[in-house]
Design a protein around this motif. Structure first.
Motif, PDB file in Angstrom:
ATOM      1  N   GLN A 116       0.844  -1.200   0.000  1.00 28.82           N
ATOM      2  CA  GLN A 116       0.000   0.000   0.000  1.00 28.82           C
ATOM      3  C   GLN A 116       0.880   1.251   0.000  1.00 28.82           C
ATOM      4  OE1 GLN A 116      -3.584   1.089   0.668  1.00 28.82           O
ATOM      5  NE2 GLN A 116      -3.845  -0.683  -0.653  1.00 28.82           N
ATOM      6  N   ALA A 120       1.304   4.083  -3.077  1.00 30.04           N
ATOM      7  CA  ALA A 120       1.221   5.540  -2.911  1.00 30.04           C
ATOM      8  C   ALA A 120       2.512   6.220  -3.368  1.00 30.04           C
ATOM      9  CB  ALA A 120       0.930   5.882  -1.453  1.00 30.04           C
ATOM     10  N   LEU A 121       3.637   5.611  -3.031  1.00 28.55           N
ATOM     11  CA  LEU A 121       4.927   6.177  -3.448  1.00 28.55           C
ATOM     12  C   LEU A 121       5.035   6.203  -4.974  1.00 28.55           C
ATOM     13  CD1 LEU A 121       7.500   4.550  -0.962  1.00 28.55           C
ATOM     14  CD2 LEU A 121       6.604   6.887  -0.915  1.00 28.55           C
ATOM     15  N   MET A 125       3.862  10.321  -4.396  1.00 28.44           N
ATOM     16  CA  MET A 125       3.645  10.907  -3.074  1.00 28.44           C
ATOM     17  C   MET A 125       4.912  10.769  -2.224  1.00 28.44           C
ATOM     18  SD  MET A 125      -0.233   9.499  -2.505  1.00 28.44           S
ATOM     19  CE  MET A 125      -0.597  10.284  -0.980  1.00 28.44           C
ATOM     20  N   THR A 126       5.102  11.742  -1.319  1.00 31.70           N
ATOM     21  CA  THR A 126       6.242  11.641  -0.412  1.00 31.70           C
ATOM     22  C   THR A 126       5.892  10.658   0.708  1.00 31.70           C
ATOM     23  OG1 THR A 126       5.423  13.410   1.007  1.00 31.70           O
ATOM     24  CG2 THR A 126       6.856  14.058  -0.814  1.00 31.70           C
ATOM     25  N   GLU A 128       5.748  11.288   3.795  1.00 29.66           N
ATOM     26  CA  GLU A 128       4.854  11.947   4.744  1.00 29.66           C
ATOM     27  C   GLU A 128       3.424  11.950   4.218  1.00 29.66           C
ATOM     28  OE1 GLU A 128       7.722  13.276   3.616  1.00 29.66           O
ATOM     29  OE2 GLU A 128       8.964  12.966   5.396  1.00 29.66           O
ATOM     30  N   GLN A 129       3.261  12.292   2.928  1.00 29.31           N
ATOM     31  CA  GLN A 129       1.912  12.281   2.338  1.00 29.31           C
ATOM     32  C   GLN A 129       1.318  10.879   2.388  1.00 29.31           C
ATOM     33  OE1 GLN A 129       3.028  13.874  -1.492  1.00 29.31           O
ATOM     34  NE2 GLN A 129       2.147  15.886  -1.045  1.00 29.31           N
ATOM     35  N   HIS A 133      -2.173  10.380   4.322  1.00 30.49           N
ATOM     36  CA  HIS A 133      -3.384  10.164   3.518  1.00 30.49           C
ATOM     37  C   HIS A 133      -3.724   8.698   3.293  1.00 30.49           C
ATOM     38  CE1 HIS A 133      -3.584  14.408   2.735  1.00 30.49           C
ATOM     39  NE2 HIS A 133      -2.340  14.409   2.305  1.00 30.49           N
ATOM     40  N   VAL A 134      -2.729   7.833   3.350  1.00 28.41           N
ATOM     41  CA  VAL A 134      -2.988   6.444   2.970  1.00 28.41           C
ATOM     42  C   VAL A 134      -2.866   5.481   4.155  1.00 28.41           C
ATOM     43  CG1 VAL A 134      -2.235   4.530   1.501  1.00 28.41           C
ATOM     44  CG2 VAL A 134      -2.256   6.874   0.600  1.00 28.41           C
ATOM     45  N   PRO A 137      -4.919   6.670   8.099  1.00 26.57           N
ATOM     46  CA  PRO A 137      -6.370   6.473   8.206  1.00 26.57           C
ATOM     47  C   PRO A 137      -6.757   4.996   8.284  1.00 26.57           C
ATOM     48  CG  PRO A 137      -5.853   7.996   6.425  1.00 26.57           C
ATOM     49  CD  PRO A 137      -4.544   7.447   6.900  1.00 26.57           C
ATOM     50  N   GLN A 138      -6.073   4.166   7.503  1.00 31.53           N
ATOM     51  CA  GLN A 138      -6.369   2.730   7.549  1.00 31.53           C
ATOM     52  C   GLN A 138      -5.960   2.139   8.893  1.00 31.53           C
ATOM     53  OE1 GLN A 138      -5.473   0.285   4.031  1.00 31.53           O
ATOM     54  NE2 GLN A 138      -4.658   2.113   3.091  1.00 31.53           N
TER      55      GLN A 138
ATOM     56  N   THR B  76      10.571  11.398  -5.920  1.00 30.85           N
ATOM     57  CA  THR B  76       9.123  11.652  -6.012  1.00 30.85           C
ATOM     58  C   THR B  76       8.773  12.374  -7.311  1.00 30.85           C
ATOM     59  OG1 THR B  76       9.273  13.718  -4.797  1.00 30.85           O
ATOM     60  CG2 THR B  76       8.822  11.750  -3.503  1.00 30.85           C
ATOM     61  N   ARG B  79       8.931   9.744 -10.110  1.00 31.84           N
ATOM     62  CA  ARG B  79       7.848   8.763 -10.076  1.00 31.84           C
ATOM     63  C   ARG B  79       6.576   9.299 -10.721  1.00 31.84           C
ATOM     64  NH1 ARG B  79       9.284   6.965  -4.197  1.00 31.84           N
ATOM     65  NH2 ARG B  79      10.564   5.133  -4.574  1.00 31.84           N
ATOM     66  N   GLU B  90      -4.004  -2.578  -5.369  1.00 34.68           N
ATOM     67  CA  GLU B  90      -3.547  -1.616  -4.362  1.00 34.68           C
ATOM     68  C   GLU B  90      -4.276  -0.287  -4.432  1.00 34.68           C
ATOM     69  OE1 GLU B  90      -2.019  -2.769  -1.920  1.00 34.68           O
ATOM     70  OE2 GLU B  90      -1.652  -4.643  -2.982  1.00 34.68           O
ATOM     71  N   PHE B  92      -6.703   2.342  -2.508  1.00 35.06           N
ATOM     72  CA  PHE B  92      -6.746   2.648  -1.090  1.00 35.06           C
ATOM     73  C   PHE B  92      -8.152   2.321  -0.569  1.00 35.06           C
ATOM     74  CE2 PHE B  92      -3.794   6.027  -2.872  1.00 35.06           C
ATOM     75  CZ  PHE B  92      -2.690   5.203  -2.750  1.00 35.06           C
ATOM     76  N   HIS B  94      -9.875   2.837   2.022  1.00 35.12           N
ATOM     77  CA  HIS B  94     -10.688   3.790   2.792  1.00 35.12           C
ATOM     78  C   HIS B  94     -11.162   4.952   1.936  1.00 35.12           C
ATOM     79  CE1 HIS B  94      -6.619   5.228   2.718  1.00 35.12           C
ATOM     80  NE2 HIS B  94      -6.958   6.384   3.237  1.00 35.12           N
ATOM     81  N   LYS B  95     -10.861   4.920   0.659  1.00 33.83           N
ATOM     82  CA  LYS B  95     -11.282   6.010  -0.217  1.00 33.83           C
ATOM     83  C   LYS B  95     -12.147   5.476  -1.356  1.00 33.83           C
ATOM     84  CE  LYS B  95      -7.435   9.112   0.746  1.00 33.83           C
ATOM     85  NZ  LYS B  95      -8.255  10.083   1.485  1.00 33.83           N
ATOM     86  N   LEU B 103      -6.457  11.733  -5.528  1.00 35.18           N
ATOM     87  CA  LEU B 103      -5.585  12.022  -4.372  1.00 35.18           C
ATOM     88  C   LEU B 103      -4.200  12.528  -4.807  1.00 35.18           C
ATOM     89  CD1 LEU B 103      -5.094  11.915  -1.284  1.00 35.18           C
ATOM     90  CD2 LEU B 103      -4.247   9.592  -1.596  1.00 35.18           C
ATOM     91  N   VAL B 108       0.118  15.806  -4.941  1.00 32.85           N
ATOM     92  CA  VAL B 108       1.472  15.801  -5.495  1.00 32.85           C
ATOM     93  C   VAL B 108       1.633  16.903  -6.538  1.00 32.85           C
ATOM     94  CG1 VAL B 108       3.176  14.435  -6.745  1.00 32.85           C
ATOM     95  CG2 VAL B 108       1.697  13.339  -5.051  1.00 32.85           C
TER      96      VAL B 108
END
Lengths: 219, 246
Positions: A116, A120-121, A125-126, A128-129, A133-134, A137-138, B76, B79, B90, B92, B94-95, B103, B108
């Motif tokens: 997961q 996101a990476l 996303m960094t 921290e993000q 955000h990911v 919350p889960q 980053t 990517r 994969e 998310f 919860h969204k 998102l 970003v």
């Protein structure tokens, strides 16, 4: 059991309930803040802070709240740090709770699969993000049962406050019994008021838990 | 055409175990490269190296003139140029579908929510899932989830798309819808690197086939059809034989 006595004592218990709840919830709030901060430190493996967090957890999980309160209330003034009984209660409960909250949130964080994070990476996303955000919350929704158990545990631990002469529920009951010896009435009211404080939390908690589960997972 | 991705002398080790040795590959803009090979040959690891999810021990990966270096802050930015779709979707959990998609563009690339939603809906419409925009991933089938994952990667406007066995976790009847989506992407000129076990799909979509075995490129062919009929190396022949049942 004498109804008139109950009626007479209820206002005293009500005041005690408010005080207990006030200190209890402030302590819980502090413990949640500490829990989030500590879990984030462990998650990101921040050097130095990680070691400090580890030591903190071990100290506060392996000593009784009573000892912690005594230390804060009676020992700290000897080195010039004076605080009120109320602040001491909040601090003691918050620090104890923090140690438990960190572990609960951390286990929630660890239950989220690494992929997961990678997903996101890979979207640019960094770290921290990704965390905010990911992953968090889960993890929080996975941790709800544990967090709830901690909250109820902490609310019950408030009964130790009477030892630093905070007029909480326990203190009030002991005081009244000592003065008027109406033991049965006093203990009956004590049980009732603890239930008044804790049952709603328990019920609300299981509703929240069910809704979070339904809204998010289940496949 | 210009070179979008260039890999030179890539080496990847897990401890002492060499997983990829001396990989050289360059991909031009608009090219569709399919990587096939036995399981454990390093296909997925190779894709993961390309967007810095794995550190490499030797060699250079350059995307659009910039070096890919895992662990660096600049990764980053890179990517965003490299979209990736995973075998296990994969999304998310919860969204909602729409939240999943917008998102990263919002956080970003700092795009406005309205603009991100507008484009997200257009793309969802193309893959036939616009009516599912407010669903949670758990309410979707595997094939639908995977199409959402593709849309999520596309909304970042990547220069190159990596697909890591994206149909391997799907029920057979779901495979088709995902592959259709990928075929239409290829037709629209997207640059793609695809790891797959779907041989007939590979034959249909590939501009170039790479056969990877034991961490090295054994055979490379820019004629997908003749590769599948007549591979030149023994190892490729042996591998392709495992797909025949006669």
């Amino acid at each position: 059991m004498d109804i008139n006595i109950l009626r007479e004592y209820i206002p005293l218990y009500k005041d005690a309930l408010f005080l207990t709840m006030k200190i209890g919830w402030q302590g819980i709030l502090l413990s949640l803040i500490l829990g989030l901060a500590g879990a984030a430190i462990l998650h990101f493996r921040i050097p130095v802070l990680k070691a400090i967090t580890g030591i903190y957890i071990e100290i506060f999980r392996n000593t009784p709240l009573l000892v912690q309160l005594f230390f804060i209330y009676f020992a700290l003034p000897k080195v010039g740090i004076k605080i009120t009984a109320e602040t001491c209660g909040v601090l003691g409960l918050g620090l104890l709770g923090g140690a438990y909250m960190i572990e609960t949130i951390r286990s929630g964080l660890e239950s989220i699969p690494v992929i997961q994070t990678e997903s996101a990476l890979s979207l640019g996303m960094t770290k921290e993000q990704t965390f905010i955000h990911v992953i968090l919350p889960q993890a929080i929704s996975m941790s709800v049962p544990g967090l709830l158990a901690n909250i109820i545990f902490l609310l019950k631990e408030t009964s130790v406050f009477s030892t630093i002469s905070l007029m909480d529920l326990m203190f009030t009951a002991k005081d009244l019994i000592g003065m008027y010896a109406k033991t049965i009435e006093c203990l009956f009211l004590l049980v009732v008021f603890y239930l008044i404080m804790l049952l709603p939390v328990s019920i609300l908690g299981s509703i929240v838990e069910r809704r979070m589960r339904y809204g998010q997972f289940g496949d | 055409m210009s070179e979008l991705l260039k890999v030179t002398h890539l080496q990847k080790k897990f401890g002492d175990n060499v997983v990829l040795k001396d990989i050289n590959l360059s991909v031009k803009k608009g090219e569709v490269v399919v990587i096939i090979g036995p399981s454990g040959c390093g296909k997925s690891t190779f894709l993961r190296c390309l967007n810095g999810l794995e550190e490499i021990q030797d060699g250079v990966i350059v995307v659009d003139g910039l070096p890919v270096e895992a662990g660096k802050r600049e990764i980053t930015k890179l990517r965003q140029k490299i979209g990736m779709v995973f075998q296990s979707y994969e999304l998310f959990p919860h969204k909602t579908v729409l939240e999943n998609i917008i998102l990263a563009p919002m956080k970003v690339q700092k795009r406005s929510k309205d603009e991100a939603i507008k484009e997200a809906l257009e793309l969802l419409d193309k893959v036939g899932l616009v009516d599912k925009k407010d669903y949670y991933p758990r309410q979707l089938s595997g094939g639908q989830k995977q199409r959402v994952a593709i849309v999520r990667a596309l909304l970042m406007h990547p220069d190159i798309l990596l697909f890591d066995e994206v149909t391997a976790a799907l029920d057979p009847e779901m495979v088709h819808e995902v592959l259709e989506t990928m075929l239409s992407l290829a037709k629209s000129g997207s640059t793609m690197l695809i790891v797959t076990h779907e041989m007939s799909f590979a034959r249909a979509i590939a501009d170039r086939i790479i056969f990877l075995d034991k961490g090295e490129i054994v055979e490379e062919s820019s004629d997908a059809k003749s590769f599948f009929i007549k591979p030149t190396t023994e190892r490729a022949k042996k591998f392709l034989k495992t797909f025949d049942y006669e």
